[in-house]
Design a protein around this motif. Structure first.
Motif, PDB file in Angstrom:
ATOM      1  N   LEU A  59       0.535  -1.218   0.028  1.00 16.42           N
ATOM      2  CA  LEU A  59      -0.332  -0.253  -0.314  1.00 16.42           C
ATOM      3  C   LEU A  59       0.838   0.973   0.234  1.00 16.42           C
ATOM      4  CD1 LEU A  59      -2.697  -0.998   2.584  1.00 16.42           C
ATOM      5  CD2 LEU A  59      -3.128  -0.526  -0.243  1.00 16.42           C
ATOM      6  N   ARG A  60       1.768   0.766  -0.532  1.00 20.76           N
ATOM      7  CA  ARG A  60       3.206   2.447  -0.559  1.00 20.76           C
ATOM      8  C   ARG A  60       2.300   3.187  -1.554  1.00 20.76           C
ATOM      9  NH1 ARG A  60       8.275  -1.100  -0.348  1.00 20.76           N
ATOM     10  NH2 ARG A  60       8.501  -1.897   1.206  1.00 20.76           N
ATOM     11  N   VAL A  61       2.031   2.728  -3.185  1.00 18.19           N
ATOM     12  CA  VAL A  61       1.795   4.045  -3.621  1.00 18.19           C
ATOM     13  C   VAL A  61       0.274   4.970  -3.093  1.00 18.19           C
ATOM     14  CG1 VAL A  61       1.072   4.169  -5.555  1.00 18.19           C
ATOM     15  CG2 VAL A  61       2.587   2.454  -5.173  1.00 18.19           C
ATOM     16  N   GLU A  62      -1.074   3.620  -2.404  1.00 18.12           N
ATOM     17  CA  GLU A  62      -1.919   4.509  -1.898  1.00 18.12           C
ATOM     18  C   GLU A  62      -1.874   5.105  -0.847  1.00 18.12           C
ATOM     19  OE1 GLU A  62      -2.640   0.120  -3.228  1.00 18.12           O
ATOM     20  OE2 GLU A  62      -1.304   1.134  -2.910  1.00 18.12           O
ATOM     21  N   ARG A  63      -1.021   4.978   0.366  1.00 20.33           N
ATOM     22  CA  ARG A  63      -0.951   5.884   1.133  1.00 20.33           C
ATOM     23  C   ARG A  63       0.149   7.030   1.360  1.00 20.33           C
ATOM     24  NH1 ARG A  63       0.772   0.409   4.511  1.00 20.33           N
ATOM     25  NH2 ARG A  63      -1.438  -0.194   5.376  1.00 20.33           N
ATOM     26  N   ARG A  64       0.854   6.988  -0.025  1.00 18.80           N
ATOM     27  CA  ARG A  64       1.771   7.966  -0.941  1.00 18.80           C
ATOM     28  C   ARG A  64      -0.071   9.154  -1.517  1.00 18.80           C
ATOM     29  NH1 ARG A  64       5.136   5.854  -4.073  1.00 18.80           N
ATOM     30  NH2 ARG A  64       4.255   6.892  -5.504  1.00 18.80           N
ATOM     31  N   MET A  65      -0.667   8.904  -1.470  1.00 20.31           N
ATOM     32  CA  MET A  65      -1.319   9.425  -2.706  1.00 20.31           C
ATOM     33  C   MET A  65      -2.590   9.979  -1.771  1.00 20.31           C
ATOM     34  SD  MET A  65      -2.314   6.843  -5.935  1.00 20.31           S
ATOM     35  CE  MET A  65      -3.814   8.399  -6.427  1.00 20.31           C
ATOM     36  N   LEU A  66      -2.278   9.125  -0.441  1.00 19.16           N
ATOM     37  CA  LEU A  66      -3.945   9.520   0.825  1.00 19.16           C
ATOM     38  C   LEU A  66      -3.378  10.204   1.408  1.00 19.16           C
ATOM     39  CD1 LEU A  66      -4.551   5.893   1.427  1.00 19.16           C
ATOM     40  CD2 LEU A  66      -6.698   7.974   0.869  1.00 19.16           C
ATOM     41  N   ARG A  67      -1.326  10.407   1.448  1.00 20.33           N
ATOM     42  CA  ARG A  67      -1.040  11.673   2.906  1.00 20.33           C
ATOM     43  C   ARG A  67      -1.104  12.971   1.581  1.00 20.33           C
ATOM     44  NH1 ARG A  67       2.696   7.180   4.263  1.00 20.33           N
ATOM     45  NH2 ARG A  67       4.188   8.017   2.599  1.00 20.33           N
ATOM     46  N   ALA A  68      -0.953  12.983   0.823  1.00 19.10           N
ATOM     47  CA  ALA A  68      -1.579  14.418   0.296  1.00 19.10           C
ATOM     48  C   ALA A  68      -2.688  14.711  -0.207  1.00 19.10           C
ATOM     49  CB  ALA A  68      -0.601  13.559  -1.937  1.00 19.10           C
ATOM     50  N   GLY A  69      -3.133  14.181   0.197  1.00 21.00           N
ATOM     51  CA  GLY A  69      -4.809  14.881   1.125  1.00 21.00           C
ATOM     52  C   GLY A  69      -5.743  14.150   0.364  1.00 21.00           C
ATOM     53  N   LEU A  70      -5.572  13.142   0.201  1.00 17.17           N
ATOM     54  CA  LEU A  70      -6.867  12.195   0.612  1.00 17.17           C
ATOM     55  C   LEU A  70      -7.752  11.282   1.326  1.00 17.17           C
ATOM     56  CD1 LEU A  70      -5.563  10.622  -2.860  1.00 17.17           C
ATOM     57  CD2 LEU A  70      -6.947  13.037  -3.166  1.00 17.17           C
ATOM     58  N   SER A  71      -8.556  11.284   1.928  1.00 14.93           N
ATOM     59  CA  SER A  71      -9.715  10.486   2.097  1.00 14.93           C
ATOM     60  C   SER A  71      -9.623   9.420   2.361  1.00 14.93           C
ATOM     61  CB  SER A  71     -10.634  11.503   2.963  1.00 14.93           C
ATOM     62  OG  SER A  71     -11.723  11.564   1.763  1.00 14.93           O
ATOM     63  N   ALA A  72      -9.973   9.109   1.054  1.00 18.44           N
ATOM     64  CA  ALA A  72      -9.799   7.839   0.209  1.00 18.44           C
ATOM     65  C   ALA A  72     -10.097   7.699  -1.278  1.00 18.44           C
ATOM     66  CB  ALA A  72     -11.569   7.391   0.021  1.00 18.44           C
ATOM     67  N   LEU A  73      -9.186   6.479  -1.376  1.00 17.93           N
ATOM     68  CA  LEU A  73      -9.066   5.891  -2.999  1.00 17.93           C
ATOM     69  C   LEU A  73      -8.995   4.689  -3.221  1.00 17.93           C
ATOM     70  CD1 LEU A  73      -6.815   6.037  -4.980  1.00 17.93           C
ATOM     71  CD2 LEU A  73      -5.300   5.418  -3.483  1.00 17.93           C
ATOM     72  N   ALA A  74      -9.998   4.508  -4.273  1.00 16.08           N
ATOM     73  CA  ALA A  74     -10.141   3.191  -5.024  1.00 16.08           C
ATOM     74  C   ALA A  74      -9.341   2.751  -5.627  1.00 16.08           C
ATOM     75  CB  ALA A  74     -11.679   3.385  -5.634  1.00 16.08           C
ATOM     76  N   GLY A  75      -8.850   1.887  -5.922  1.00 18.18           N
ATOM     77  CA  GLY A  75      -7.353   0.335  -6.175  1.00 18.18           C
ATOM     78  C   GLY A  75      -8.778   0.045  -7.534  1.00 18.18           C
ATOM     79  N   THR A  76      -8.556   0.047  -8.563  1.00 18.57           N
ATOM     80  CA  THR A  76      -9.148  -0.662  -9.625  1.00 18.57           C
ATOM     81  C   THR A  76      -8.330  -1.014 -10.779  1.00 18.57           C
ATOM     82  OG1 THR A  76     -10.511   1.358  -8.843  1.00 18.57           O
ATOM     83  CG2 THR A  76     -11.248   0.597 -11.289  1.00 18.57           C
ATOM     84  N   ASP A  77      -9.318  -2.240 -11.547  1.00 18.04           N
ATOM     85  CA  ASP A  77      -8.471  -3.217 -12.608  1.00 18.04           C
ATOM     86  C   ASP A  77      -9.761  -3.735 -13.556  1.00 18.04           C
ATOM     87  OD1 ASP A  77      -6.699  -3.879 -13.897  1.00 18.04           O
ATOM     88  OD2 ASP A  77      -6.341  -5.429 -12.644  1.00 18.04           O
ATOM     89  N   GLU A  78      -9.286  -4.100 -14.419  1.00 17.87           N
ATOM     90  CA  GLU A  78     -10.133  -4.817 -15.385  1.00 17.87           C
ATOM     91  C   GLU A  78      -9.735  -6.448 -15.878  1.00 17.87           C
ATOM     92  OE1 GLU A  78     -10.551  -5.579 -18.484  1.00 17.87           O
ATOM     93  OE2 GLU A  78      -8.191  -4.710 -18.544  1.00 17.87           O
ATOM     94  N   VAL A  79     -11.026  -6.798 -16.188  1.00 15.25           N
ATOM     95  CA  VAL A  79     -10.482  -8.460 -16.565  1.00 15.25           C
ATOM     96  C   VAL A  79     -11.955  -8.776 -17.976  1.00 15.25           C
ATOM     97  CG1 VAL A  79      -9.569  -9.472 -14.531  1.00 15.25           C
ATOM     98  CG2 VAL A  79     -12.002  -8.892 -14.825  1.00 15.25           C
ATOM     99  N   GLY A  80     -11.325 -10.196 -18.486  1.00 17.86           N
ATOM    100  CA  GLY A  80     -12.892 -10.206 -19.531  1.00 17.86           C
ATOM    101  C   GLY A  80     -12.411  -9.546 -20.750  1.00 17.86           C
ATOM    102  N   ARG A  81     -11.319  -7.901 -21.033  1.00 12.73           N
ATOM    103  CA  ARG A  81     -11.263  -7.569 -22.114  1.00 12.73           C
ATOM    104  C   ARG A  81     -11.375  -8.140 -23.557  1.00 12.73           C
ATOM    105  NH1 ARG A  81      -7.845  -1.622 -22.584  1.00 12.73           N
ATOM    106  NH2 ARG A  81      -7.452  -1.463 -25.412  1.00 12.73           N
ATOM    107  N   GLY A  82      -9.805  -8.860 -23.062  1.00 13.50           N
ATOM    108  CA  GLY A  82      -9.447  -9.480 -24.911  1.00 13.50           C
ATOM    109  C   GLY A  82     -10.531 -11.107 -24.926  1.00 13.50           C
ATOM    110  N   ALA A  83     -11.441 -11.272 -23.817  1.00 11.91           N
ATOM    111  CA  ALA A  83     -12.507 -12.438 -23.947  1.00 11.91           C
ATOM    112  C   ALA A  83     -12.432 -12.142 -25.388  1.00 11.91           C
ATOM    113  CB  ALA A  83     -13.070 -12.874 -22.861  1.00 11.91           C
ATOM    114  N   LEU A  84     -13.317 -13.282 -25.622  1.00 13.87           N
ATOM    115  CA  LEU A  84     -14.549 -13.571 -27.304  1.00 13.87           C
ATOM    116  C   LEU A  84     -15.660 -13.738 -26.870  1.00 13.87           C
ATOM    117  CD1 LEU A  84     -12.357 -16.394 -29.278  1.00 13.87           C
ATOM    118  CD2 LEU A  84     -12.093 -14.016 -29.123  1.00 13.87           C
ATOM    119  N   CYS A  85     -15.897 -13.884 -25.282  1.00 14.94           N
ATOM    120  CA  CYS A  85     -17.461 -14.009 -24.825  1.00 14.94           C
ATOM    121  C   CYS A  85     -17.784 -13.486 -23.745  1.00 14.94           C
ATOM    122  CB  CYS A  85     -18.024 -15.643 -25.449  1.00 14.94           C
ATOM    123  SG  CYS A  85     -17.749 -16.306 -24.297  1.00 14.94           S
TER     124      CYS A  85
END
Length: 261
Positions: free
Chosen positions: A7-33
């Motif tokens: 969580l080093r990157v996330e904590r660095r961003m939070l210390r910069a003034g954020l109260s909540a941060l959403a980590g996000t990723d996707e799956v299925g982009r390259g699937a056929l169906c």
């Protein structure tokens, strides 16, 4: 296996003034169906270290992902998973469908994040200026500022955790659909272009769950429109200037052994 994300990157961003941060990723982009799926995991300054074993979902076995998913749901301040169907992908294109899935995931969070940390170098969450009347309905009116980071799923625990929630949720859908269409092998290949999937496409053609606007392999002459349509995602990519706040991160490990995104 690569070093565990933290969580080093996330904590660095939070210390910069954020109260909540959403980590996000996707799956299925390259699937056929099947759907494209976006996961989000919300963290704050009080969020503890991620459960042991959290990695980018591609680096984990199915059993490891299934074991970690409930631990992640208990650990996260909040979480959300959103899907966009193959019908929506065909109607709007893969990038707008990813946006729709991301907005649905964001709507599930109990707290609105101050920012979204997105894996990759392309902000698909923020609607582009050129998206007009024919874009997907159901998009949120406001999206928090998005920060994109290359290989964030290898470095950032919240993003890796989001990838696990997205992957396990999408896998459950594909396993359920496999009961309806067992000949395509979706319980094993999850809708990606595995040999048995392509062979079944050649024999039986596409199902209602296939992305028929794509150039599906194995169809031969069974549907000229599929042979003439653009490759997945190419026509949907927005101009490079729509990508902002890109953070370059060197790869922290080898590509996963399983199917791609």
């Amino acid at each position: 296996m690569s070093a565990a994300p933290s969580l080093r990157v996330e904590r660095r961003m939070l210390r910069a003034g954020l109260s909540a941060l959403a980590g996000t990723d996707e799956v299925g982009r390259g699937a056929l169906c099947g759907p494209v799926t976006v996961g989000m995991v919300l963290v704050t300054e009080t969020t503890r270290t991620a459960p042991k074993g959290v990695r980018d979902s591609k680096l984990l076995t199915p059993e490891a992902r299934r074991r970690l998913a409930p631990k992640i749901r208990r650990w996260a301040t909040s979480y959300g998973v959103g899907h966009a169907s193959s019908t929506e992908i065909d109607e709007f294109g893969i990038i707008p469908a990813m946006r729709l899935a991301g907005h649905r995931a964001l709507a599930h969070l109990s707290v609105e994040p101050d920012s979204v940390l997105l894996d990759g170098n392309h902000d698909y969450l923020s609607p582009p200026k050129q998206e007009g009347l024919f874009g997907p309905e159901g998009l949120l009116d406001r999206i928090p500022p998005v920060v994109t980071m290359i290989k964030a799923d290898l470095r950032c625990a919240a993003v890796a955790a989001a990838s696990i929630l997205a992957k396990t949720a999408r896998d459950e859908i594909m396993i359920g659909l496999a009961d309806e269409h067992p000949e395509y092998g979706w319980a094993e290949n999850k809708g990606y272009s595995a040999p048995e999937h392509i062979a079944a496409l050649s024999l039986y053609g596409p199902t209602p769950h296939h992305r028929v606007s794509w150039r599906l392999p194995g169809l031969g002459g069974m549907g000229l429109e599929n042979d003439l349509s653009p490759l997945p995602g190419v026509a949907d990519l927005e101009p490079a200037d729509s990508v902002h706040n890109v953070v370059n991160v060197s790869a922290c490990g080898e590509p996963g052994h399983e199917e791609g995104r």
